[in-house]
Design an enzyme around this catalytic site. Sequence first.
Site, mmCIF file in Angstrom:
data_model
loop_
_atom_site.group_PDB
_atom_site.id
_atom_site.type_symbol
_atom_site.label_atom_id
_atom_site.label_comp_id
_atom_site.label_asym_id
_atom_site.label_seq_id
_atom_site.Cartn_x
_atom_site.Cartn_y
_atom_site.Cartn_z
ATOM 1 N N HIS A 473 36.600 43.967 27.393
ATOM 2 C CA HIS A 473 37.491 43.298 28.340
ATOM 3 C C HIS A 473 38.594 42.458 27.709
ATOM 4 O O HIS A 473 39.605 42.176 28.359
ATOM 5 C CB HIS A 473 36.658 42.395 29.268
ATOM 6 N N TYR A 589 35.191 34.209 43.664
ATOM 7 C CA TYR A 589 36.260 34.621 42.743
ATOM 8 C C TYR A 589 36.743 36.007 43.146
ATOM 9 O O TYR A 589 35.955 36.939 43.256
ATOM 10 C CB TYR A 589 35.704 34.661 41.318
ATOM 11 N N THR A 602 45.546 37.761 34.738
ATOM 12 C CA THR A 602 44.944 37.593 36.058
ATOM 13 C C THR A 602 44.998 36.138 36.510
ATOM 14 O O THR A 602 45.225 35.227 35.718
ATOM 15 C CB THR A 602 43.459 38.036 36.052
#
EC number: 2.3.1.21
Length: 785
Positions: A473, A589, A602
């Site tokens: 990620h 979230y 993000t």
Amino acid sequence: MAEAHQAVAFQFTVTPEGIDLQLSHQALSEIYLSGVRSWKKRIIRLKNNVITGVYPASPSSWLFVVIAILATMYTRSDPSMGLIAKIQEHLPVSHSMSSQCQAVVSAVLFSTLLWLMLIFTMRLCLKQLLSYHRWMFEQHGKMSNTTKVWVALVRIFSGRKPLLYSYQGSLPNLPVPTIKDTVKRYLESVRPLMDDSKYERTTQLAEEFQGSLGNRLQWYLKLKSLWAANYVSDWWEEYIYLRGRSPIMVNSNYYGMDFLFVTPTPIQAARAGNSIHAFFLYRRKLNKEEIKPSRIPGTAIPLCAAQCERIFNTTRTPGEETDMVQHWQDSDYIAVYHRGRYFRLRVYQAGRLLSPREIEFQIQRILDDPSPPSKGEAHLGALTAGDRIPWAKARTKFFSTGLNKRSLDCIEKAAFFVTLDDDEQGMMGDDPAASLDKYAKSLLHGKCYDRWFDKSFSVVFYKNGKCGINAEHSWADAPVLAHVWEYALATDSFQLGYNTEGHCKGEVDSSLPKPQKLNWEIPPECEEQISKSLEVAQKLANDIDFHVFSFQEFGKGKVKKCRVSPDAFIQMTLQLAYFREQGNFCLTYEASMTRLFREGRTETVRSCSNESSAFVRAFEGGEAPEVCRRLFKAASEKHQLLYRMAMTGAGIDRHLFCLYVVSKYLGVESPFLKEVLSEPWRLSTSQTAVQQVELFDLVNYPEYISCGGGFGPVADDGYGVSYSLVGENIINFHISCKHSCPQTDAHKFGSQIKKALHDIVHLLSSAQPEPKKTETSRPKVKKDQ
């Protein structure tokens, strides 16, 4: 030894007659073609850098400006207002030129300077235009005159046929919100989660922070925003991802699934052949910057493409304090794992990319290879699945020299990683629902040693032809990898295809050298560490509870008919489902992108709001349908507002995170920031959107849909929920949690989501006018059960 022999370009021996020199023409040909390929890449990069550097103008526009200036000079007018004459006076070589030649050279220099100024002005104008975001807050279908003018100007200044990175220099920087606005929005977001006394205490902490330390921290943050392209991204990558010392498997990595209802071929090697070839076709387009810049759907607004640079040839390498993302220039091979062994598979021969059939042939060679793993090799990948510090120490101690270093370098510098799995996965068997859960767990963590979790991405090919992807990620977010994955799936099935027997199309060059098996010398001490890492990883993997289901009773088509945003509809569904299961609300979230800005990644949308909680309480309290619909509309509109604010740089959490980082650098403590950053996200959600709709013909081939992807839970006592709205009638959900938490159950939560979907759509549909019945239409009659 065959590989070693092929690697030798020449041999010589000394004889009584002299030196006997033997050249390998094949090896020299390989060297020559590799050099040609390398220089072609350099030329392409240089050309693209020039085109991107002068965008939104084009290199040919320079010639137009030069000709225009020279033409005006021959009409005895001076467009430079004396500047050309000034340049002519100071030419360093004026004594060796005629006066006419000096005038031409001066005019060309002036034209070049004018051209560069025009480019700078156009880029500045485009940057200012892309900083306008009011269009996003206008009502759907109602565009103001200001926005219409803005759209026209964006198209004018955007130039023609942009390359992938053409817009990078024109994207605005992420703005730093004011302390006052962020604190106000934060307090509003936590109000439904706190009782009066706790909220009063939090408000007092926030006001103290805003009036004292906050302004000091904000000053440093504004200073950084002036200097850096993005004031968040580098700290986000380092502190959220790279400094994490727990396993990245499950906690960070995520996965993507294959087609849900079809498998293009049941032959494992053939599926790998087509897919691997497709990935390298994408890399070729990426290197040439032929991939179209991503845009906001339905608009001409570009998104940042910086994350695309590290898709291939990238690895996260462990460190004792922090990891590091390393990216190399293009490699011509992939690393392949099969039954405890690692192989190096070259996908280029004589400067050309191997055909899918040739890659299939090479993959089959690996599958048929009977050689056993080296001592300690079988579970080696578990080092990447366990805690980071032991892996960093083991890497330094056992893999920094000799044979182990060469083999590890081969894996880390590969274009990407491939696992040939002996299991069969997908929606199959007597219980397809349970098989999807098993499929998701396999992609997320596998056996904990048969993936290389540090690679930018690993592709898994199963025995029955199914495949999937696992991604690290830190280097990029899911939409970037999803773009590659969509291309690979579509190219595999609709462009490359298979023959009637299920094999890849084309012929095979049987003289291809065999894939090279990597060798290792792993001492007992390293084996012990591998076993410890495997134990940690298996404990984590066994604790993960997964539930994947495809909801096909209605989709975004019906939701849109209710005049509701599909994403807001799903988020309100999740709020209702969570409240029904847990009896309370939680900090929620939802990931939102900030790629409207340079190097954006993000931002968080706090989906649990005062409006959403009011709707849920009213709905569960049995309020009248009219009241519930009104509250639902208010909640969905608030959610859309929060989402748009997050996209346009007015989010809460990244700002507070960066203020916290600054406080740590300054060595000061903030009770407010400490409390904010310690709040658990018990409901972490993300939408996986289909980006390249044009690649998939869901009308004629509705079965060719992907099930999307998912991730592990963020909190030990929470849920991770990924969802994708495919076509008009399907919503896919991926739900994760931990068995060790008695309050969570993925399957029970999935059941609550299904019930909430039906309940909300029934609430909204009951307010819609029924379609008028025609004379030929007949009501459906239920049959007796």
